[in-house]
Design an enzyme around this catalytic site. Structure first.
Site, mmCIF file in Angstrom:
data_model
loop_
_atom_site.group_PDB
_atom_site.id
_atom_site.type_symbol
_atom_site.label_atom_id
_atom_site.label_comp_id
_atom_site.label_asym_id
_atom_site.label_seq_id
_atom_site.Cartn_x
_atom_site.Cartn_y
_atom_site.Cartn_z
ATOM 1 N N GLU A 1 0.826 -1.211 0.000
ATOM 2 C CA GLU A 1 0.000 0.000 0.000
ATOM 3 C C GLU A 1 0.858 1.258 0.000
ATOM 4 O O GLU A 1 1.877 1.316 0.669
ATOM 5 C CB GLU A 1 -0.863 -0.059 1.280
ATOM 6 N N GLU B 1 -3.299 10.576 2.659
ATOM 7 C CA GLU B 1 -4.523 10.647 3.454
ATOM 8 C C GLU B 1 -4.660 12.011 4.115
ATOM 9 O O GLU B 1 -3.675 12.588 4.581
ATOM 10 C CB GLU B 1 -4.538 9.555 4.529
#
Ligand SMILES: *[C@@H]1O[C@H](CO)[C@@H](O)[C@H](O)[C@H]1NC(C)=O
Ligand SMILES: *[C@@H]1O[C@H](CO)[C@@H](O)[C@H](O)[C@H]1NC(C)=O
Ligand SMILES: *[C@@H]1O[C@H](CO)[C@@H](O)[C@H](O)[C@H]1NC(C)=O
Ligand SMILES: *[C@@H]1O[C@H](CO)[C@@H](O)[C@H](O)[C@H]1NC(C)=O
Length: 453
Positions: free
Chosen positions: A162, A166
């Site tokens: 990943e 964010e």
């Protein structure tokens, strides 16, 4: 943050059989059973959509249970239309027809796509149907705002590699960056970048990913670099570096949901206020997505090629030398299919009605945020206790609060009444309609016996 699925949204098929139980859970130590062989992104077992995007071959019944993943395509997604978006209950793996699959409530506004999170919902997530095996992805984004409200733009692999951007809605001058190798939690992996008013202003956020390094850019300026050479893990004798094909995922999700782990709520800037000005004014929290551009990694030899049709894994170590760029097909005939029986449920293949077993075919449980969530103890790919509320593993899925026993009702029963029209009977699927929106608690069952009537 995987939560147990509540036995709701029970879909009824032909009034013969009801599946009210949770799908079995899966982890590295507990692979899926043969009858529900695919371990979804939410670490639960099923067939059909469980075997498509997000299916983890390491936790599935066998390494070929998951359907091969469509290879990288260079593409610019304008995000000014939802014509090539499908709810996951409508997608069988044909990436030539569908660009994005998801759950929740994407909307169009002023030529952009809004990912929305209405009150007490779990937000919205969209993922590309093709995978990137290294390459660049750039997205024009305005984040959401508000305590507990998280926006994410990430690359997320089926084995939980990943790479993240964010935004936490209490700090509109910071974008957080992060990466994970196979979902293993390491709090040292995060890094903050400064950004000017992520809510009111569009900025271009870009991930440049090669076998040797990851670069995070904001408005064309490199803000952070992580080199593979800095990630050697002497214990496992591996690079803890994202290295496998990954989908682009964009989402808005409720990090500050009351039922989340305290660490997650704190990280997300506190509990969500469902009576905020934002909710009063618009009716939902939202993040805005303009153009998203994917440029595949250019190379003639593995790792990182995109010559064939699909990627699959030939070893569960799931490192970059175990990914095969192949010509295997990617499309299921029905939601009863799996990687080892992709034609199951094909009408043309008429068979006799022998069996009437029910299995889950659409991963439910609301919506993914980022795969991994900072601040959650016990997070990580090793997910020894994949059970309820354990927060084991990735997915960022929250249970659907709209359907929980806390009293709020958001069409939870609708799935049950959705089922009777006889239309989709060739794939034997019923479920929570996308009008369930963010609740999208899509428990969908396939009943083999009905297929061949
Ligand atoms: C990043 O910023 C957040 C606040 O927005 C802060 O809580 C966090 O500690 C910062 N992380 C790092 C690694 O500096
Ligand atoms: C290194 O690998 C071991 C064994 O897989 C794992 O338990 C550990 O968490 C890894 N260390 C880091 C810093 O990721
Ligand atoms: C991936 O492949 C490259 C090139 O073959 C290799 O040098 C590298 O060590 C592999 N592993 C990772 C983690 O990238
Ligand atoms: C199924 O639904 C589609 C689209 O709504 C419609 O065109 C079709 O006629 C329906 N088929 C049946 C058998 O009802």
């Amino acid at each position: 943050m995987l939560r147990s699925l509540l036995p709701l949204g029970v879909a009824l098929l032909g009034a013969t059989s009801v599946l009210a139980v949770d799908p079995p859970s899966c982890s590295l130590d507990k692979k899926c059973p043969e009858e529900a062989p695919c371990c979804s992104q939410y670490n639960q077992c099923g067939v059909g959509a469980f075997c498509l995007g997000g299916c983890d071959p390491r936790m599935s019944f066998s390494i070929d249970s998951c359907v091969p993943a469509p290879v990288c395509k260079d593409k610019t997604y304008k995000m000014d239309s939802l014509d090539r978006y499908k709810h996951i209950s409508e997608y069988l793996g044909d990436s030539s027809k569908v660009d994005w699959v998801g759950q929740g409530e994407p909307l169009l506004y002023n030529g952009h796509t809004l990912l929305t999170m209405p009150p007490k919902s779990v937000g919205t997530v969209l993922a590309t149907t093709t995978y990137m095996w290294y390459g660049n992805v750039k997205a024009r984004i305005k984040s959401s705002r508000g305590a507990g409200v998280v926006t994410a733009f990430i690359l997320f692999g089926d084995v939980k590699d990943e790479i993240d951007f964010e935004w936490v809605g209490v700090d509109l001058n910071t974008v957080q960056t992060n990466y994970y190798f196979q979902g293993i939690t390491d709090y040292g992996n995060t890094g903050n970048l400064t950004v000017d008013d992520s809510y009111n202003k569009f900025h271009d956020y870009e991930i440049q990913w090669t076998p040797d390094e990851i670069r995070w850019l904001v408005d064309g300026k490199v803000g952070r670099v992580k080199k593979r050479s800095e990630t050697w893990n002497a214990t496992s004798q591996q690079w803890n570096f994202p290295q496998t094909p990954s989908r682009v995922q964009i989402s808005i999700w409720p990090g500050g949901l009351e039922t989340n782990a305290k660490g997650t709520i704190d990280w997300a800037g506190g509990k969500i206020d469902w009576n905020s000005d934002e909710i009063k004014k618009y009716g939902y929290y939202f993040a805005t997505f303009g153009e998203i551009k994917v440029e595949c990694w250019k190379t003639d030899k593995a790792p990182g090629t995109n010559k064939g049709i699909s990627y699959y894994y030939n070893d569960i170590s799931a490192t970059n030398n175990t990914v095969v760029d192949s010509n295997k097909p990617t499309i299921l005939k029905s939601f009863l299919g799996t990687g080892t029986n992709m034609n199951k449920g094909d009408k043309a293949q008429s068979g006799s009605a022998s069996q009437s077993s029910a299995v889950h075919a659409i991963p439910g449980g609301g919506v993914v945020g980022s795969g991994n969530t900072p601040g959650v103890d016990g997070n990580g790919g090793s997910g020894s206790s994949g059970g309820s509320g354990s927060g084991s593993s990735s997915g960022g899925a929250a249970s659907n609060p709209g359907c929980s026993s806390d009293g709020f009702v958001q069409n939870c029963g609708q799935a049950a009444t959705d089922g009777g029209d006889g239309n989709n009977s060739n794939n034997a699927v019923r479920g929570a309609d996308r009008t369930l929106g963010a609740s999208a608690f899509a428990v969908i069952i396939g009943i083999a016996g009905l297929l061949f009537l």
